[in-house]
Design an enzyme around this catalytic site. Structure first.
Site, PDB file in Angstrom:
ATOM      1  N   ARG A  31       8.646   5.486   1.821  1.00  0.00           N
ATOM      2  CA  ARG A  31       9.336   6.022   3.003  1.00  0.00           C
ATOM      3  C   ARG A  31       9.813   7.462   2.807  1.00  0.00           C
ATOM      4  O   ARG A  31      10.266   8.078   3.777  1.00  0.00           O
ATOM      5  CB  ARG A  31      10.488   5.106   3.403  1.00  0.00           C
ATOM      6  CG  ARG A  31       9.969   3.782   3.964  1.00  0.00           C
ATOM      7  CD  ARG A  31      11.073   2.918   4.520  1.00  0.00           C
ATOM      8  NE  ARG A  31      10.550   1.854   5.358  1.00  0.00           N
ATOM      9  CZ  ARG A  31      10.405   0.582   4.985  1.00  0.00           C
ATOM     10  NH1 ARG A  31      10.715   0.211   3.770  1.00  0.00           N
ATOM     11  NH2 ARG A  31       9.933  -0.318   5.827  1.00  0.00           N
TER      12      ARG A  31
ATOM     13  N   GLY B 256       5.563   4.665  -8.640  1.00  0.00           N
ATOM     14  CA  GLY B 256       6.353   3.445  -8.845  1.00  0.00           C
ATOM     15  C   GLY B 256       5.444   2.217  -8.874  1.00  0.00           C
ATOM     16  O   GLY B 256       5.578   1.344  -9.739  1.00  0.00           O
ATOM     17  N   HIS B 257       4.498   2.147  -7.912  1.00  0.00           N
ATOM     18  CA  HIS B 257       3.561   1.012  -7.900  1.00  0.00           C
ATOM     19  C   HIS B 257       2.668   1.040  -9.149  1.00  0.00           C
ATOM     20  O   HIS B 257       2.374   0.003  -9.739  1.00  0.00           O
ATOM     21  CB  HIS B 257       2.651   1.077  -6.670  1.00  0.00           C
ATOM     22  CG  HIS B 257       3.369   0.992  -5.362  1.00  0.00           C
ATOM     23  ND1 HIS B 257       3.567   2.083  -4.559  1.00  0.00           N
ATOM     24  CD2 HIS B 257       3.935  -0.059  -4.726  1.00  0.00           C
ATOM     25  CE1 HIS B 257       4.221   1.713  -3.475  1.00  0.00           C
ATOM     26  NE2 HIS B 257       4.468   0.422  -3.548  1.00  0.00           N
TER      27      HIS B 257
ATOM     28  N   GLY C 299       0.822  -1.215   0.000  1.00  0.00           N
ATOM     29  CA  GLY C 299       0.000   0.000   0.000  1.00  0.00           C
ATOM     30  C   GLY C 299       0.848   1.253   0.000  1.00  0.00           C
ATOM     31  O   GLY C 299       2.017   1.221  -0.391  1.00  0.00           O
TER      32      GLY C 299
ATOM     33  N   SER D 206       9.626   6.249  -3.183  1.00  0.00           N
ATOM     34  CA  SER D 206       9.530   5.260  -2.110  1.00  0.00           C
ATOM     35  C   SER D 206       8.457   5.714  -1.140  1.00  0.00           C
ATOM     36  O   SER D 206       8.307   6.916  -0.882  1.00  0.00           O
ATOM     37  CB  SER D 206      10.874   5.165  -1.371  1.00  0.00           C
ATOM     38  OG  SER D 206      10.695   4.516  -0.124  1.00  0.00           O
TER      39      SER D 206
ATOM     40  N   ASP E 160      13.765  -2.168  -5.224  1.00  0.00           N
ATOM     41  CA  ASP E 160      14.153  -3.135  -4.180  1.00  0.00           C
ATOM     42  C   ASP E 160      14.885  -4.275  -4.881  1.00  0.00           C
ATOM     43  O   ASP E 160      14.347  -5.379  -5.030  1.00  0.00           O
ATOM     44  CB  ASP E 160      12.912  -3.627  -3.436  1.00  0.00           C
ATOM     45  CG  ASP E 160      12.236  -2.500  -2.679  1.00  0.00           C
ATOM     46  OD1 ASP E 160      12.864  -1.925  -1.789  1.00  0.00           O
ATOM     47  OD2 ASP E 160      11.086  -2.168  -3.005  1.00  0.00           O
TER      48      ASP E 160
HETATM   49  O1  PAF Z   1       7.990  -4.537  -1.951  1.00  0.00           O
HETATM   50  C1  PAF Z   1       7.039  -4.635  -1.160  1.00  0.00           C
HETATM   51  O2  PAF Z   1       6.150  -3.779  -1.114  1.00  0.00           O
HETATM   52  C2  PAF Z   1       6.969  -5.816  -0.226  1.00  0.00           C
HETATM   53  O3  PAF Z   1       8.225  -6.186   0.232  1.00  0.00           O
HETATM   54  C3  PAF Z   1       6.229  -7.026  -0.828  1.00  0.00           C
HETATM   55  C4  PAF Z   1       6.940  -7.583  -2.046  1.00  0.00           C
HETATM   56  C5  PAF Z   1       4.820  -6.614  -1.206  1.00  0.00           C
HETATM   57  C6  PAF Z   1       6.145  -8.157   0.207  1.00  0.00           C
HETATM   58  O4  PAF Z   1       5.511  -7.737   1.364  1.00  0.00           O
END
Ligand code: PAF
Length: 281
Positions: A187, A36-37, A31, A185, A150
């Site tokens: 964060r 990026g997502h 979430g 990110s 990541d």
């Molecule tokens: O990259 C992330 O957001 C998390 O590490 C993942 C891959 C969803 C696993 O909890």
């Protein structure tokens, strides 16, 4: 978009997608979604007929000293973004659904989990591997997409899929960046305005090190210079700046194979990571 919180209805929804035919993609997230997502979702839509996204803030990948309680949670906004982006199913289990009482199995991927973030965050990649293995079994996608941001996580998941015979293609999607180069990110919200300005030193230091290494400079010197730049720019500490084999993530000192430069450094309340490819010219 269907939002599902229990395993049985999830399996029913996936079976319905399968009955329609075509490929199913999984985009696992915790979430607090950003561009990026959404790039992962867009790539998933290009490559598959149905996209399943998951939102689960996985307690197993946070050390007791880390930011689990403070981790940003924005379910309503995230859900609207995923729906808008054409996701068919949002899998959003509670902790009790993902890890029911008595849960006792952990997945540990040796080697590639051990160095870099594995040293700074003991147990982190076991938590990631455990939840990702569960998500793969729950959703049974044809493909799954993860950000190159990541990079160690991506390498751990690639190893997991080979070692446990998951019939899933893993797609790494390039990092989305702000205009000044800072990697997106969840964060980054921890940064104050001043820290946000200082944080651009991270992609810049990596860029300078890549230029130096690709130009034939001594690797150890280039890495030391990058570390010094980060401290001079306002980072409190540097966990690592490391040149690694792009598959095993073992440290290397020359460009005799595909390589990746990875870094993690702390600024204010945030620990930022970044990485870039390094190629022999
Ligand atoms: O990259 C992330 O957001 C998390 O590490 C993942 C891959 C969803 C696993 O909890």
């Amino acid at each position: 978009m269907q939002t599902i919180r229990q395993l049985k209805p999830l399996r029913k929804a996936i079976a319905a997608l399968r009955a329609e035919g075509g490929k199913v993609a999984l985009v696992p997230t915790m979430g607090a979604l950003h561009a990026g997502h959404m790039a992962l979702v867009a790539e998933a839509r290009r490559r598959a007929d149905h996209v399943v996204a998951s939102i689960f803030v996985n307690p197993k990948q946070f050390a007791p000293t880390e930011d689990l309680a403070a981790y940003p949670r924005r379910a309503a906004k995230d859900s609207a973004m995923l729906s808008e982006a054409g996701v068919s199913v949002l899998w959003m289990p509670d902790v009790e659904v993902m890890y029911p009482a008595g849960h006792a199995t952990n997945v540990s991927v040796g080697g590639v989990s051990d160095g870099l973030d594995g040293l700074a965050r003991p147990g982190h990649f076991d938590g990631v591997a455990t939840v990702v293995a569960k998500l793969f079994n729950q959703v049974r996608p044809d493909i799954a997409l993860f950000g190159e941001k990541d990079f160690q996580q991506l390498a751990v998941i690639r190893r997991l899929v080979v070692d446990l015979d998951f019939n899933i293609e893993i797609i790494g999607v390039p990092t989305e960046r702000e205009e000044d180069g800072l990697a997106l990110s969840s964060r980054n919200v921890y940064l104050t305005e001043e820290e946000r300005q200082q944080a651009r030193a991270l992609p810049r230091a990596l860029g300078a090190a890549v230029t130096a290494i690709e130009g034939g400079s001594d690797v150890a010197e280039a890495l030391a210079r990058a570390e010094a730049t980060l401290i001079e720019s306002g980072f409190q500490s540097v966990d690592y700046v490391s040149l690694c084999d792009a598959v095993t993530l073992q440290p290397i000192t020359c460009l005799d194979r595909p390589a990746r430069l990875l870094a993690a450094a702390r600024i204010g309340a945030a620990r930022l990571i970044d990485n870039v490819p390094v190629v022999r010219k």
